[in-house]
Design a protein around this motif. Structure first.
Motif, PDB file in Angstrom:
ATOM      1  N   CYS A 155       0.848  -1.188   0.000  1.00 36.05           N
ATOM      2  CA  CYS A 155       0.000   0.000   0.000  1.00 36.05           C
ATOM      3  C   CYS A 155       0.885   1.239   0.000  1.00 36.05           C
ATOM      4  N   LEU A 156       0.670   2.106  -0.972  1.00 37.69           N
ATOM      5  CA  LEU A 156       1.441   3.348  -1.086  1.00 37.69           C
ATOM      6  C   LEU A 156       0.521   4.535  -0.817  1.00 37.69           C
ATOM      7  N   TYR A 157       1.042   5.500  -0.059  1.00 35.71           N
ATOM      8  CA  TYR A 157       0.294   6.717   0.243  1.00 35.71           C
ATOM      9  C   TYR A 157       0.996   7.931  -0.352  1.00 35.71           C
ATOM     10  N   PHE A 158       0.180   8.836  -0.887  1.00 33.66           N
ATOM     11  CA  PHE A 158       0.677  10.083  -1.449  1.00 33.66           C
ATOM     12  C   PHE A 158      -0.131  11.245  -0.891  1.00 33.66           C
TER      13      PHE A 158
ATOM     14  N   LEU B 187      -1.539  -2.502  -4.244  1.00 31.14           N
ATOM     15  CA  LEU B 187      -1.040  -3.516  -5.160  1.00 31.14           C
ATOM     16  C   LEU B 187      -1.258  -4.868  -4.506  1.00 31.14           C
ATOM     17  N   VAL B 188      -1.456  -5.904  -5.289  1.00 31.03           N
ATOM     18  CA  VAL B 188      -1.617  -7.252  -4.757  1.00 31.03           C
ATOM     19  C   VAL B 188      -0.349  -8.040  -5.067  1.00 31.03           C
ATOM     20  N   GLY B 189       0.278  -8.581  -4.028  1.00 33.51           N
ATOM     21  CA  GLY B 189       1.563  -9.255  -4.162  1.00 33.51           C
ATOM     22  C   GLY B 189       2.593  -8.544  -3.317  1.00 33.51           C
ATOM     23  N   ASN B 190       3.811  -9.110  -3.249  1.00 31.22           N
ATOM     24  CA  ASN B 190       4.833  -8.507  -2.387  1.00 31.22           C
ATOM     25  C   ASN B 190       5.849  -7.641  -3.122  1.00 31.22           C
ATOM     26  N   TYR B 191       6.022  -7.855  -4.416  1.00 31.12           N
ATOM     27  CA  TYR B 191       6.926  -7.030  -5.229  1.00 31.12           C
ATOM     28  C   TYR B 191       8.321  -6.929  -4.601  1.00 31.12           C
ATOM     29  N   ASP B 192       8.814  -8.070  -4.141  1.00 33.16           N
ATOM     30  CA  ASP B 192      10.141  -8.095  -3.512  1.00 33.16           C
ATOM     31  C   ASP B 192      11.256  -7.713  -4.474  1.00 33.16           C
ATOM     32  N   ASP B 193      10.988  -7.826  -5.775  1.00 32.72           N
ATOM     33  CA  ASP B 193      12.023  -7.535  -6.761  1.00 32.72           C
ATOM     34  C   ASP B 193      12.148  -6.041  -7.056  1.00 32.72           C
ATOM     35  N   ARG B 194      11.308  -5.212  -6.431  1.00 35.69           N
ATOM     36  CA  ARG B 194      11.366  -3.771  -6.675  1.00 35.69           C
ATOM     37  C   ARG B 194      11.587  -3.027  -5.369  1.00 35.69           C
TER      38      ARG B 194
ATOM     39  N   ASP C 221      11.277   0.378  -2.898  1.00 31.79           N
ATOM     40  CA  ASP C 221      10.184   1.324  -2.663  1.00 31.79           C
ATOM     41  C   ASP C 221      10.224   2.461  -3.676  1.00 31.79           C
ATOM     42  N   GLU C 222      11.418   2.912  -4.001  1.00 30.73           N
ATOM     43  CA  GLU C 222      11.562   4.022  -4.951  1.00 30.73           C
ATOM     44  C   GLU C 222      11.090   3.618  -6.340  1.00 30.73           C
ATOM     45  N   ASP C 223      11.446   2.412  -6.769  1.00 31.62           N
ATOM     46  CA  ASP C 223      11.022   1.953  -8.089  1.00 31.62           C
ATOM     47  C   ASP C 223       9.502   1.753  -8.139  1.00 31.62           C
ATOM     48  N   LEU C 224       8.945   1.212  -7.054  1.00 27.01           N
ATOM     49  CA  LEU C 224       7.493   1.020  -7.017  1.00 27.01           C
ATOM     50  C   LEU C 224       6.766   2.358  -7.066  1.00 27.01           C
TER      51      LEU C 224
ATOM     52  N   ALA D 121       1.941  14.647 -11.168  1.00 28.32           N
ATOM     53  CA  ALA D 121       3.298  15.172 -11.014  1.00 28.32           C
ATOM     54  C   ALA D 121       3.485  15.879  -9.674  1.00 28.32           C
ATOM     55  N   ALA D 122       2.406  16.407  -9.124  1.00 27.82           N
ATOM     56  CA  ALA D 122       2.503  17.145  -7.867  1.00 27.82           C
ATOM     57  C   ALA D 122       2.310  16.258  -6.636  1.00 27.82           C
ATOM     58  N   TRP D 123       1.992  14.978  -6.839  1.00 24.83           N
ATOM     59  CA  TRP D 123       1.788  14.095  -5.691  1.00 24.83           C
ATOM     60  C   TRP D 123       3.122  13.823  -4.996  1.00 24.83           C
ATOM     61  N   GLN D 124       3.101  13.878  -3.682  1.00 22.75           N
ATOM     62  CA  GLN D 124       4.288  13.621  -2.881  1.00 22.75           C
ATOM     63  C   GLN D 124       4.137  12.293  -2.145  1.00 22.75           C
ATOM     64  N   HIS D 125       5.122  11.429  -2.328  1.00 21.86           N
ATOM     65  CA  HIS D 125       5.071  10.126  -1.662  1.00 21.86           C
ATOM     66  C   HIS D 125       5.219  10.312  -0.147  1.00 21.86           C
ATOM     67  N   LEU D 126       4.336   9.659   0.602  1.00 19.62           N
ATOM     68  CA  LEU D 126       4.391   9.731   2.063  1.00 19.62           C
ATOM     69  C   LEU D 126       5.023   8.486   2.667  1.00 19.62           C
ATOM     70  N   ARG D 127       4.485   7.330   2.347  1.00 16.29           N
ATOM     71  CA  ARG D 127       4.987   6.100   2.969  1.00 16.29           C
ATOM     72  C   ARG D 127       4.504   4.906   2.160  1.00 16.29           C
ATOM     73  N   THR D 128       5.294   3.832   2.203  1.00 14.92           N
ATOM     74  CA  THR D 128       4.934   2.563   1.583  1.00 14.92           C
ATOM     75  C   THR D 128       4.875   1.486   2.650  1.00 14.92           C
ATOM     76  N   TYR D 129       3.790   0.737   2.676  1.00 12.99           N
ATOM     77  CA  TYR D 129       3.643  -0.392   3.595  1.00 12.99           C
ATOM     78  C   TYR D 129       3.676  -1.680   2.791  1.00 12.99           C
ATOM     79  N   ARG D 130       4.574  -2.552   3.154  1.00 10.95           N
ATOM     80  CA  ARG D 130       4.637  -3.885   2.556  1.00 10.95           C
ATOM     81  C   ARG D 130       4.121  -4.887   3.584  1.00 10.95           C
ATOM     82  N   ILE D 131       3.009  -5.504   3.283  1.00  9.62           N
ATOM     83  CA  ILE D 131       2.378  -6.448   4.203  1.00  9.62           C
ATOM     84  C   ILE D 131       2.631  -7.852   3.658  1.00  9.62           C
TER      85      ILE D 131
END
Length: 464
Positions: free
Chosen positions: A315-318, A365-372, A374-377, A395-405
């Motif tokens: 889960c990514l927050y912007f 996103l569904v899955g763990n995306y271990d191959d990417r 946080d910056e690439d995701l 373009a103006a969205w600012q990334h806040l946090r990424t949660y990998r569950i």
């Protein structure tokens, strides 16, 4: 996906007992020297077990390894935003939630009854025909499925709403995908709407989860509403914890081993009990803590030589200055392309999630995306959503946090046993959690209650 002013439907459910005040177990007096029952884990199941023991005047000590309660249903405060740890939706019609929680205090904020589906470079509406009939009629002819598909959705909703939870959870089962095909749904409605919708709920893009869970969620959607608590999903656990005696709760207490009579903490401290231990941790942790010979009732899946199916999500927050869509609606990726499964603008639903003048964007996103990384995701998600909303917007969205569950839910592919698992695994040792019931908030709460009842029953602590 895991459950304002609107009306709630009380659901008759044989799996739910009468209110706590009329429980079949009596309150009783225990010797002051008796060492309390131990509950390992302060998620929803552990808190439910504690609530039931407390209501019966059974002394207990709840040990939570982290710095707060809630398990996978927690909320962080970050720069004025409320960030749920992963995408959650609270379903107001869950009967055990109705029984244990004060919905008024939670200030539930409802989602739009339906969804927007992104497909072929535009958004199409799917509206609940029973709650928004005038909005639903024009959607009959959009390309997200056929008219018969949409009539089938309504028919399945009515059928599910008429069944008891016990009937649904013990019905003949298949995978969700096979159930949908057998019931006549077209590939169009499955791929564009039902797959992303239920993948967001069960973190299972293959729709291999039991059809029983599909029917249960369909029933809950029919009888109640999707919502978010104003204080974040973590406020559910905080409400439960606030009703328990502080002296019976310990945070930052990581249990490393257990037996029938004691637990040992990472600090080296050993805590003993005369009444029993309830293990209320997520499934992988339970499998590590329990001796192998005691894990047959909580194994991950019986199929495929016990290969473990992973139910993971990211889960990514912007932060944004404005929302291109102003409605409190869930947005699904029905294009069949990209990595985004679903997203929404959180403070369209619950304004309290963002500071004034800001918008909170949640992307799942569904899955763990271990191959990417946080910056690439983050870059990939923003690139994908720029096609949805325009690059000038994202373009103006600012990334806040990424949660990998990594472990978002237990694997509940057929065959399942969702209501008959005995919480007792050994004399004095009981297990609860959504892996012992069904993977919803309600399932976790039911499981905690059943473990507490089993402890009382097997310990002979008395009945009327």
């Amino acid at each position: 996906m895991h459950s304002s002013s609107y009306s709630f439907f009380q659901v008759s459910n044989p799996l739910s007992p009468p209110p706590l005040s009329s429980t079949k177990f009596r309150r009783f007096i225990i010797s002051a020297s008796a060492k309390p029952a131990i509950i390992v884990g302060g998620g929803l199941a552990g808190l439910a077990a504690a609530t039931h023991l407390s209501s019966l005047s059974v002394p207990f000590l709840l040990l939570e390894s982290s710095d707060s309660f809630g398990g996978r249903a927690r909320t962080d405060s970050y720069n004025g935003f409320l960030l749920d740890r992963g995408f959650h939706i609270f379903l107001s019609s869950f009967p055990e939630c109705q029984r244990l929680l004060n919905f008024t205090e939670l200030e539930l904020q409802p989602f739009y009854p339906g969804a927007l589906v992104y497909n072929s470079n535009q958004f199409y509406r799917i509206a609940d025909p029973f709650r928004r009939p005038f909005e639903a009629v024009p959607t009959l002819f959009n390309p997200i499925g056929s008219v018969p598909d949409k009539l089938l959705i309504g028919l399945n909703r009515l059928q599910a709403a008429s069944l008891s939870d016990e009937t649904i959870l013990s019905a003949p089962e298949s995978t969700i995908y096979n159930y949908l095909k057998l019931n006549g749904f077209s590939d169009s409605i499955i791929e564009k709407f039902l797959r992303p919708f239920f993948a967001g709920i069960f973190f299972d893009p293959n729709l291999a989860t039991s059809s029983r869970l599909f029917q249960l969620v369909f029933k809950c959607l029919a009888l109640g509403e999707n919502s978010l608590p104003a204080g974040g999903i973590g406020s559910i656990a905080q409400q439960l914890a606030s009703r328990l005696p502080n002296s019976s709760l310990r945070l930052n207490s990581h249990v490393t081993s257990i037996n029938q009579e004691a637990v040992t903490l990472a600090s080296g401290e050993t805590i003993t009990t005369d009444l029993g231990i309830i293990l209320a941790v997520e499934q992988p942790v339970a499998l590590k803590l329990l001796p192998h010979e005691l894990t047959s009732n909580i194994q991950l899946n019986k199929n495929n030589n016990n290969k473990k199916a992973t139910r993971s999500t990211v889960c990514l927050y912007f932060s944004a200055d404005q929302a291109p869509i102003k409605e409190p609606v869930l947005i699904l990726n029905g294009s069949g392309k990209g990595i985004v499964n679903n997203m929404f603008f959180v403070n369209n639903v619950a304004p309290s999630y963002a500071p004034k003048g800001k918008v909170l964007v949640s992307v799942s996103l569904v899955g763990n995306y271990d191959d990417r990384s946080d910056e690439d995701l983050t870059a990939e998600v923003l690139s994908e959503l720029s096609e949805w909303f325009g690059s000038g917007e994202t373009a103006a969205w600012q990334h806040l946090r990424t949660y990998r569950i990594g472990f978002a839910q237990p694997d509940q592919t057929p065959p399942t046993d969702l209501i008959r698992k005995d919480p007792k695994v050994e004399d004095g040792l009981y297990v609860c959690g959504d892996h012992m019931s069904w993977a919803t908030f309600d399932g976790a709460l039911v499981s905690g209650r059943k473990a507490a009842e089993a402890l009382v029953r097997y310990r002979g602590l008395g009945r009327k």
